[in-house]
Design an enzyme around this catalytic site. Structure first.
Site, PDB file in Angstrom:
ATOM      1  N   SER A 130       5.197   4.985  23.583  1.00 40.83           N
ATOM      2  CA  SER A 130       4.642   4.737  24.631  1.00 40.83           C
ATOM      3  C   SER A 130       4.891   3.057  24.508  1.00 40.83           C
ATOM      4  O   SER A 130       4.575   3.027  22.933  1.00 40.83           O
ATOM      5  CB  SER A 130       3.385   5.219  24.793  1.00 40.83           C
ATOM      6  OG  SER A 130       2.620   4.731  25.238  1.00 40.83           O
ATOM      7  N   TYR A 168      -5.019   6.454  20.744  1.00 40.44           N
ATOM      8  CA  TYR A 168      -3.385   6.965  21.356  1.00 40.44           C
ATOM      9  C   TYR A 168      -2.650   5.600  21.100  1.00 40.44           C
ATOM     10  O   TYR A 168      -1.521   6.467  20.562  1.00 40.44           O
ATOM     11  CB  TYR A 168      -3.766   7.010  22.906  1.00 40.44           C
ATOM     12  CG  TYR A 168      -2.472   6.949  23.245  1.00 40.44           C
ATOM     13  CD1 TYR A 168      -1.913   8.943  23.576  1.00 40.44           C
ATOM     14  CD2 TYR A 168      -0.928   6.024  24.281  1.00 40.44           C
ATOM     15  CE1 TYR A 168      -0.739   8.580  23.577  1.00 40.44           C
ATOM     16  CE2 TYR A 168      -0.201   6.561  24.426  1.00 40.44           C
ATOM     17  CZ  TYR A 168       0.222   8.592  24.632  1.00 40.44           C
ATOM     18  OH  TYR A 168       1.556   8.239  25.222  1.00 40.44           O
TER      19      TYR A 168
END
Length: 266
Positions: free
Chosen positions: A153, A166
């Site tokens: 990501s 995350y």
């Protein structure tokens, strides 16, 4: 149903695709990015095994690509090995592994910290990549090499104060790609990561209203899938491709770590 999905259902493979004869595993393949990846690889000629905990969605995608579905909890090492065995049993080997399964953390490190949620997110976002890689490497070596692409990501390339756990997961995936890619190169196994921004998937559902309100563009899942196809059919390794709205995807250029300097009292 998208045009791509319609084609996948209505038109049988005729050969000549960039991935003709290749066998691919796609984890997290039931929806969002994984669905687009599975469809795109199948259109390029690959035979695809779709893996997910969502059996209904996974079987639907497997039917669309003319492939097979396998229920798989990527946070469990044996489940990853069984997935690879399943692909070898049905297709004779594995050439490509898209380790895409992932989820939002759902908690921080303050009063909202939840150990179970933390472990669940780590299991999907990081353990799934580590265990999946460990499981598939013997199969790739048996074919003389292959390609692994892990879904990281932009949160693996930048600070994310809204979800630091995350970000930690995805930074770990980026570090693994940068380190393992060169290490596996002598075996003709390429390991890369794809790093999308806010892309069309379930993971952005809690943020969707905020993104719309702030007029932040959502990256189509197909853009991510097309980038993954470029990575799989390319020759790079150890790369982390960023995908950001309004820009062409490309490998992120990491700065070199400064070398040692002279001691202060020298």
């Amino acid at each position: 149903m998208t045009a791509l999905e319609s084609d996948a259902v209505a038109r049988p493979r005729t050969g000549g695709g960039a991935l003709e004869g290749k066998v691919a595993i796609v984890t997290g393949g039931a929806g969002g990015l994984g669905r687009a990846m599975a469809l795109t690889l199948a259109k390029a000629g690959a035979r695809v095994v779709v893996a997910d905990l969502d059996a209904r969605g996974g079987r639907e995608v497997a039917d669309l690509v003319g492939g097979h579905f396998r229920s798989c909890d990527v946070s469990v090492p044996d489940a990853n090995r069984e997935l690879v065995d399943f692909a070898q049993e049905h297709y004779g080997g594995v050439d490509i592994a898209l380790l895409n399964a992932g989820m939002a953390t759902g908690c921080g490190l303050g009063g909202d910290f939840d150990l179970a949620r933390y472990r669940r997110a780590m299991g999907a976002n990081l353990d799934g990549v580590v265990f999946g890689t460990h499981a598939v490497l013997p199969a790739l070596r048996a074919r003389g090499g292959g390609a692994i692409v892990a879904t990281a990501s932009l949160a693996g390339l930048a600070a994310v104060p809204l979800d630091p756990l995350y970000a930690a997961n995805k930074h770990a995936v980026v570090g693994l790609a940068r380190s393992l890619g060169p290490a596996l190169a002598p075996e003709n196994v390429r390991f890369n990561a794809v790093c999308p921004g806010f892309a069309e998937s379930r993971i952005i559902d809690p943020l969707r209203d905020m993104l719309v309100e702030q007029r932040l563009p959502i990256i189509p899942a197909q853009t991510v899938a097309d980038t993954v196809l470029r990575i799989v059919t390319g020759d790079g390794t150890g790369e982390c491709w960023f995908i950001q709205a309004g820009r062409d995807p490309e490998p992120f250029r990491f700065r070199t770590v400064p070398g040692p300097g002279k001691p202060a009292n020298a």
